[in-house]
Design a protein around this motif. Sequence first.
Motif, short mmCIF file in Angstrom:
data_model
loop_
_atom_site.label_atom_id
_atom_site.label_comp_id
_atom_site.label_asym_id
_atom_site.label_seq_id
_atom_site.Cartn_x
_atom_site.Cartn_y
_atom_site.Cartn_z
N VAL A 255 30.81 45.10 35.27
CA VAL A 255 32.16 44.70 35.63
C VAL A 255 32.15 43.76 36.82
O VAL A 255 32.87 42.77 36.87
N ASN A 256 31.32 44.06 37.80
CA ASN A 256 31.36 43.33 39.06
C ASN A 256 30.63 42.00 39.02
O ASN A 256 30.78 41.19 39.93
N THR A 257 29.82 41.76 38.02
CA THR A 257 29.00 40.55 38.03
C THR A 257 29.41 39.54 36.97
O THR A 257 28.77 38.51 36.82
N THR A 258 30.51 39.80 36.21
CA THR A 258 30.98 38.83 35.21
C THR A 258 32.43 38.46 35.49
O THR A 258 33.18 39.22 36.09
N ASP A 259 32.82 37.27 35.02
CA ASP A 259 34.20 36.82 35.18
C ASP A 259 35.07 37.45 34.09
O ASP A 259 35.54 36.77 33.17
N SER A 260 35.27 38.76 34.18
CA SER A 260 36.02 39.48 33.13
C SER A 260 37.46 39.78 33.54
O SER A 260 38.29 40.08 32.69
N ALA A 261 37.78 39.74 34.83
CA ALA A 261 39.15 40.03 35.26
C ALA A 261 40.08 38.89 34.84
O ALA A 261 39.68 37.72 34.80
N VAL A 262 41.33 39.26 34.52
CA VAL A 262 42.29 38.29 34.01
C VAL A 262 43.59 38.36 34.82
O VAL A 262 44.11 39.46 35.08
N ARG A 263 44.08 37.21 35.21
CA ARG A 263 45.39 37.11 35.85
C ARG A 263 46.26 36.21 34.98
O ARG A 263 45.86 35.09 34.63
N ILE A 264 47.44 36.69 34.61
CA ILE A 264 48.36 35.92 33.77
C ILE A 264 49.62 35.61 34.57
O ILE A 264 50.24 36.52 35.14
N THR A 265 49.99 34.35 34.60
CA THR A 265 51.23 33.92 35.25
C THR A 265 52.21 33.47 34.17
O THR A 265 51.89 32.59 33.36
N HIS A 266 53.40 34.09 34.17
CA HIS A 266 54.44 33.67 33.23
C HIS A 266 55.24 32.56 33.91
O HIS A 266 56.00 32.80 34.84
N LEU A 267 55.04 31.34 33.44
CA LEU A 267 55.57 30.17 34.14
C LEU A 267 57.10 30.14 34.24
O LEU A 267 57.63 29.80 35.31
N PRO A 268 57.85 30.49 33.19
CA PRO A 268 59.32 30.41 33.32
C PRO A 268 59.90 31.36 34.37
O PRO A 268 60.91 31.04 35.00
N THR A 269 59.27 32.52 34.55
CA THR A 269 59.84 33.51 35.47
C THR A 269 59.05 33.67 36.75
O THR A 269 59.55 34.22 37.73
N GLY A 270 57.80 33.20 36.75
CA GLY A 270 56.96 33.36 37.93
C GLY A 270 56.33 34.74 38.03
O GLY A 270 55.66 35.05 39.04
N ILE A 271 56.49 35.58 37.02
CA ILE A 271 55.89 36.92 37.04
C ILE A 271 54.37 36.80 36.90
O ILE A 271 53.87 36.06 36.05
N VAL A 272 53.64 37.53 37.75
CA VAL A 272 52.17 37.50 37.72
C VAL A 272 51.66 38.91 37.48
O VAL A 272 52.08 39.87 38.15
N VAL A 273 50.77 39.06 36.50
CA VAL A 273 50.13 40.36 36.24
C VAL A 273 48.63 40.13 36.14
O VAL A 273 48.17 39.03 35.83
N SER A 274 47.89 41.18 36.42
CA SER A 274 46.43 41.05 36.34
C SER A 274 45.82 42.35 35.86
O SER A 274 46.43 43.43 35.97
N CYS A 275 44.63 42.25 35.30
CA CYS A 275 43.91 43.44 34.85
C CYS A 275 42.42 43.20 35.01
O CYS A 275 41.90 42.14 34.62
N GLN A 276 41.73 44.19 35.58
CA GLN A 276 40.29 44.06 35.77
C GLN A 276 39.58 45.37 35.46
O GLN A 276 38.43 45.57 35.86
N ASN A 277 40.25 46.25 34.74
CA ASN A 277 39.69 47.58 34.51
C ASN A 277 38.66 47.62 33.39
O ASN A 277 37.84 48.53 33.33
N GLU A 278 38.72 46.64 32.48
CA GLU A 278 37.82 46.66 31.33
C GLU A 278 36.62 45.75 31.55
O GLU A 278 36.67 44.82 32.34
N ARG A 279 35.55 46.01 30.82
CA ARG A 279 34.35 45.18 30.92
C ARG A 279 34.57 43.82 30.25
O ARG A 279 33.99 42.83 30.66
#
Length: 372
Positions: A255-279
């Motif tokens: 988990v710690n050594t790969t670019d697996s975390a994801v951040r999603i920005t919803h452009l119309p509303t500016g809402i930002v969510v992220s997830c890094q729990n999975e491999r």
Amino acid sequence: MNPDVAADLKELATTLESIEAVADLPRLRAEIADLEDQAGQPDLWNDPAAAQKITSRLSHAQGELRRIEELRRRLEDLPVLYELAEEESGADADAALADADAERAKLRADISALEVRTLLSGEYDQREAMVTIRAGAGGVDAADFAEMLLRMYLRWAEQHGYPTEVYDTSYAEEAGIKSATFQVKAPYAYGTLSVEQGTHRLVRISPFDNQGRRQTSFADVEVLPVVEQDDHVEIDEKDIRVDVYRSSGPGGQGVNTTDSAVRITHLPTGIVVSCQNERSQIQNKASAMLVLQAKLLALRQAEQRAEMDALKDSGSASWGNQMRSYVLHPYQMVKDLRTEYEVNNPTAVLDGNIDGFIEAGIRWRRKQQQAA
């Protein structure tokens, strides 16, 4: 044929043609065919809510088409009635002419009533209606009046064949109700009943006053469109920006050594969510999309509540905010204070005969909108 009669028939024909154009009969027939096909599917009732919506819409569309076609048939028959009257003589001619005139007057009223429907073009007008009645100033008389209004609207819906469901009734201690909420389950119920929103006033000899004094009481009517909620939120890929980065914190070497975390920005509303729990980056993106959908649904529901609040009348049920008066003493009259429409039979009105008030209210509202 009498020139005045001919001119009146021409005017009725013009009005009916306008109604037919607004109703778009080819589209209406195509919609009926499509709904009949959906209603005939063997799995229709696997989703009772969807099935109810389909069958309700089908019944409404069929009724609307039937009413327009019937008016067209009656209008085409009217000249024949007058021709037959001209062929008669003496008392028979007078009777036939009177019948033709009566049918013309009835047809004019029916076309006028249907014309009102074409004025319902607001964003929410096609929806079902949620109606709340609350007792206002006037003590026990106001509570009794609120119950009278509840009965009036339920009787009106019954007369038109509209299903209703009472969701909540809060009874007053001595008589009547503090409040009640019910739904009118028919297309265009909101557009039709929305002109009933406001403060209603009753003047009568109080049956609860042992001295028989005249009492003025108030009740508030609130009409809102039923919110059509769909829990599935569509997200266009063009509306989001996806960034990937290396996860931080505990989780193991992969988990710690790969670019697996994801951040999603919803452009119309500016809402930002992220997830890094999975491999997996794919798994993290799927989880983040679920979170984003939930946030967008909550935002949409908040916006719907704000829209509903904006539709509410800010007036209170008391003097100065009245839209209709029901006077039972010292004379008999029900009068709409906005449209000036009035009748001298309160008993009939309280028994649900309020179409005249509704039609006058819809026409008045359209004039107000045009003036604005």
